[in-house]
Design an enzyme around this catalytic site. Structure first.
Site, mmCIF file in Angstrom:
data_model
loop_
_atom_site.group_PDB
_atom_site.id
_atom_site.type_symbol
_atom_site.label_atom_id
_atom_site.label_comp_id
_atom_site.label_asym_id
_atom_site.label_seq_id
_atom_site.Cartn_x
_atom_site.Cartn_y
_atom_site.Cartn_z
ATOM 1 N N ASP A 214 26.650 44.925 41.178
ATOM 2 C CA ASP A 214 27.861 44.293 40.634
ATOM 3 C C ASP A 214 28.356 45.017 39.375
ATOM 4 O OD1 ASP A 214 27.175 42.453 42.535
ATOM 5 O OD2 ASP A 214 27.001 40.753 41.163
ATOM 6 N N HIS B 232 34.728 41.778 43.221
ATOM 7 C CA HIS B 232 34.005 41.044 42.164
ATOM 8 C C HIS B 232 34.996 40.549 41.105
ATOM 9 C CE1 HIS B 232 30.469 39.681 40.122
ATOM 10 N NE2 HIS B 232 30.456 40.585 39.168
ATOM 11 N N HIS C 178 36.580 40.041 35.664
ATOM 12 C CA HIS C 178 35.255 39.449 35.470
ATOM 13 C C HIS C 178 35.243 38.190 34.583
ATOM 14 C CE1 HIS C 178 30.824 39.347 35.010
ATOM 15 N NE2 HIS C 178 30.828 40.062 36.118
ATOM 16 N N HIS D 95 22.975 45.407 38.882
ATOM 17 C CA HIS D 95 24.241 45.692 38.186
ATOM 18 C C HIS D 95 24.359 47.164 37.806
ATOM 19 C CE1 HIS D 95 23.681 41.368 37.781
ATOM 20 N NE2 HIS D 95 24.993 41.273 37.643
HETATM 21 ZN ZN LIG Z 1 29.349 40.470 37.450
#
Ligand SMILES: [Zn+2]
Length: 238
Positions: free
Chosen positions: A51, A101, A105, A194
């Site tokens: 991510d 995503h 964010h 991530h």
């Molecule tokens: Zn994230």
């Protein structure tokens, strides 16, 4: 009896609050929007998901994945894709899957339906324009879902993807990440790591890189192979 009423009222408030927290945050809960958190368990397959990219460190991650011929799924933010379009294109060119995503964010709770749709739609447009791939999956930032997400996903043809195990790689050093993910490994597991930090430029993801270098051979020794999210959800693959 009369003095029980406040107690009962309190219990009901706590349980409604608890249920909402569960709906908003629990990886296995799909009340607010359809989502999956594990693939089929009939194959020794694992989905590696990353991510918050693309970032300045994504190229190094692509090298590690290529060395092990490991396909993965990258849940990218629209704003980061606009900042580093070439990196996003390299992810696609290497054959990995790209998911949505959000654009910037944000945490989606307490946001309007229009805001939530706008975040998903902008990211969707950016990712498609830059990489040529149209995401089929959405991962909510911080895993936080809210009212309106169901409709937004539906309009854009997105399925929610949470995780079986999350690496906590924004906090743990490499040995901790490796231990956590080895423990969470199993047929159909979706692991969440991530390659960025909430769409910030120049994130420090060295712990994740070191962990992935160590983790991939260990998982392969245990008989696992790697699949993209699309494949790990498919019961008839292989
Ligand atoms: Zn994230």
């Amino acid at each position: 009896m009369a003095n029980l009423a406040p107690l009962l009222g309190g219990a009901i408030t706590v349980s409604v609050g608890g249920a909402l927290t569960y709906a908003v945050r629990a990886p296995s809960c799909a009340w607010l929007a359809p989502s999956v958190h594990r693939g089929v368990i009939t194959r020794p397959a694992i989905a590696l998901t990353f991510d918050d990219g693309p970032s300045e460190s994504t190229a190094e991650l692509l090298e590690i994945l290529a060395r092990h011929k490991a396909p993965a799924t990258f849940f990218q933010c629209g704003t980061s894709v606009r900042r580093l379009p070439q990196v996003a294109r390299e992810v696609a060119a290497a054959g990995h899957e790209i998911g949505n995503h959000s654009d910037t964010h944000p945490k989606l709770h307490f946001k309007s339906r229009a805001f939530i749709y706008g975040e998903l739609a902008s990211a969707q447009e950016t990712i498609q324009a830059v990489t040529g791939l149209r995401p089929r999956y959405f991962r909510a930032p911080y895993g936080v879902r809210w009212f309106g997400l169901r409709e937004a996903q539906q309009r854009l043809g997105l399925m929610g993807v949470m995780w079986t195990t999350i690496a906590r790689d924004w906090k743990l050093a490499a040995p901790g990440i490796v231990a956590r993910l080895l423990e969470g490994a199993g047929n159909g597991a979706i692991l969440c790591l991530h390659d960025g930090r909430a769409a910030q430029p120049h994130p420090d993801v060295r712990g994740m890189l070191e962990a992935v270098r160590e983790l991939l051979p260990k998982l392969m020794e245990r008989g696992f192979h790697f699949e993209k999210v699309t494949d790990i959800l498919c019961p008839t693959k292989n």
